[in-house]
Enzyme design. Structure first.
Site, mmCIF file in Angstrom:
data_model
loop_
_atom_site.group_PDB
_atom_site.id
_atom_site.type_symbol
_atom_site.label_atom_id
_atom_site.label_comp_id
_atom_site.label_asym_id
_atom_site.label_seq_id
_atom_site.Cartn_x
_atom_site.Cartn_y
_atom_site.Cartn_z
ATOM 1 N N TRP A 79 0.873 -1.170 0.000
ATOM 2 C CA TRP A 79 0.000 0.000 0.000
ATOM 3 C C TRP A 79 0.916 1.229 0.000
ATOM 4 O O TRP A 79 1.780 1.362 0.862
ATOM 5 C CB TRP A 79 -0.883 -0.046 1.250
ATOM 6 C CG TRP A 79 -1.881 1.052 1.389
ATOM 7 C CD1 TRP A 79 -2.750 1.509 0.451
ATOM 8 C CD2 TRP A 79 -2.136 1.814 2.582
ATOM 9 N NE1 TRP A 79 -3.525 2.508 0.981
ATOM 10 C CE2 TRP A 79 -3.170 2.720 2.274
ATOM 11 C CE3 TRP A 79 -1.588 1.812 3.861
ATOM 12 C CZ2 TRP A 79 -3.672 3.620 3.206
ATOM 13 C CZ3 TRP A 79 -2.090 2.697 4.798
ATOM 14 C CH2 TRP A 79 -3.121 3.593 4.474
ATOM 15 N N LYS A 109 -13.348 -1.644 6.509
ATOM 16 C CA LYS A 109 -13.857 -2.675 5.603
ATOM 17 C C LYS A 109 -14.781 -3.651 6.316
ATOM 18 O O LYS A 109 -15.861 -3.969 5.820
ATOM 19 C CB LYS A 109 -12.694 -3.450 4.969
ATOM 20 C CG LYS A 109 -12.087 -2.779 3.742
ATOM 21 C CD LYS A 109 -11.201 -1.619 4.106
ATOM 22 C CE LYS A 109 -10.503 -1.036 2.890
ATOM 23 N NZ LYS A 109 -9.674 0.127 3.256
ATOM 24 N N ASP A 112 -0.168 -4.878 9.915
ATOM 25 C CA ASP A 112 -1.214 -3.945 9.488
ATOM 26 C C ASP A 112 -2.457 -4.758 9.143
ATOM 27 O O ASP A 112 -2.432 -5.604 8.244
ATOM 28 C CB ASP A 112 -0.732 -3.138 8.272
ATOM 29 C CG ASP A 112 -1.705 -2.040 7.896
ATOM 30 O OD1 ASP A 112 -2.603 -1.723 8.702
ATOM 31 O OD2 ASP A 112 -1.577 -1.486 6.784
#
Length: 418
Positions: free
Chosen positions: A137, A254, A217
């Site tokens: 990311w 999410k 993460d």
């Protein structure tokens, strides 16, 4: 008169957020957004989870009746949320939690958790070299650099979009002692390619040998497979089975659909309770001048759902529904590509099976910028230039349209580099 700020240059557009800007400006009747990582239902619409709606009703009722208020939260966040969030990632039976060896603070989603973690590392482990996967990311690199830390990469993917475990292990072995390894807990972004449990064990051995600091993460727990425990396996293995000190971020964007609420947490797992208490005080010291205190409503929503057995059960079923839909559209897209005999992105690929082998929000297709340009300009299909598709934008109605566009882009621009 000339502004004193005339020397300030235009910042480059964000490669991910810029995709949505272009999509929104497109007036075509048929268009597809495969850019931003946010869940969509089968009709391409955002979805508010049923468990969230029920929790929202209860919270609103308490405010209207005067039983609760909208005062500032403490710097570390809402206690009801903090009591629940570490159990979700570490497991309710975690020895670290029972022995009070975990420092936890509420953060502005996963990004905020990483930013606080980066500041903490720069102060209390200065000189640590941060290793991120290649690819990762893009915000990972910016976040750790902003904290003044050196960022290097470790190999992650083979040319056929499988895990380059040999390259990964070799690069981590070559890292200096006391390095920081940024690891994706589950559903690696952008590739959707994860280590197996046995490969995680190999990574853990190097973490121990190098006295490295793992930063896990966690953006997709529960969303990836539909199983909260399965998706937390890597973190629990390191923390609970091996007793490794680590940092782990959490995002509820999410898996709760709370994108705009910015709810997350940073957990620091330590070897003794006294250290955990001191670390919590220092995390608060980082947060106070950064944003003072975190967001209230989203934390109440998450805490309300997790602490209520019926709402938790509903959440669990809705996670399975989201994960199941993403799995189904992966298959639908792969099958649509096979049906029209679409060539693979390059000679590296024997088939399109990498789309179904990957997990989570994204598919790393193997397409290149030249193909993405055709998808966008001719077919009004928007994704990032590296060929990453947000699979939530695919549905059973548009899978064939997307497949046809991919075939045209490959025929027009030629294959990707081998």
């Amino acid at each position: 008169t000339m502004s004193r700020w005339n020397h300030v240059t235009e910042a480059p557009p964000d490669p991910i957020l810029g995709v949505s800007v272009a999509f929104n400006a497109d007036t075509a009747a048929e268009k597809v957004n495969l850019g931003i990582g946010a869940y969509r239902d089968e009709n391409g619409k955002p979805w508010v989870l049923g468990c969230v709606k029920e929790a929202e009703k209860k919270i609103t009722e308490q405010i209207l009746s005067g039983k609760s208020n909208l005062e500032y939260l403490p710097v570390q966040g809402l206690q009801d949320f903090l009591d629940q969030t570490s159990k979700i990632i570490l497991g309710a039976d975690s020895a670290a939690l029972k022995e009070k060896r975990v420092s936890v603070v509420q953060t502005l989603s996963g990004t905020g958790a990483l930013r606080v973690a980066a500041e903490f590392l720069s102060i209390y482990n200065p000189g640590t070299v941060v290793y991120v996967s290649d690819p990762t990311w893009t915000n990972h690199i910016s976040i750790f650099k902003k904290a003044g830390l050196e960022v290097r990469t470790y190999r992650y993917l083979t040319k056929t979009m499988s895990l380059d475990i040999d390259g990964l292990l070799e690069d981590l072995r070559a890292a200096p002692e006391n390095s920081t390894f940024v690891l994706h807990t589950v559903a690696h972004n952008p590739s959707g390619v994860d280590p197996t449990p046995d490969q995680w064990k190999q990574i853990a051995e190097i973490v121990k040998a190098k006295n490295a600091i793992p930063v896990f993460d966690t953006a997709y727990q529960g969303y990836a497979s539909g199983d909260l425990d399965k998706d937390a396996w890597s973190v629990r293995y390191f923390a609970n089975e091996l007793g490794i000190e680590l940092l782990v971020t959490q995002s509820y964007s999410k898996n709760f659909g709370l994108y705009g609420e910015r709810i997350g947490a940073l957990n620091v797992v330590t070897k003794d309770a006294a250290a955990a208490g001191r670390i919590r005080s220092q995390l608060n010291g980082i947060i106070r001048p950064m944003y003072s205190s975190p967001q209230l409503q989203g934390a109440r929503l998450v805490a309300a759902v997790i602490s209520d057995p019926e709402l938790y059960k509903l959440w669990d079923s809705e996670l399975k529904l989201m994960a199941g839909r993403i799995t189904a559209v992966r298959t639908a897209l792969r099958d649509a590509l096979i049906e029209i005999s679409c060539p693979t992105p390059s000679s590296n690929y024997a088939s399109w099976d990498h789309i179904v082998a990957q997990i989570g929000m994204f598919a790393y297709t193997g397409l290149e910028a030249k193909h993405v340009e055709i998808l966008q300009s001719k077919w009004h299909i928007y994704c990032t230039k590296n060929g990453r598709f947000s699979m939530a934008g695919v549905n059973l109605k548009n899978a064939k349209y997307i497949a046809g566009a991919i075939k045209d882009a490959l025929a027009t621009a030629g294959p990707s580099a081998a």
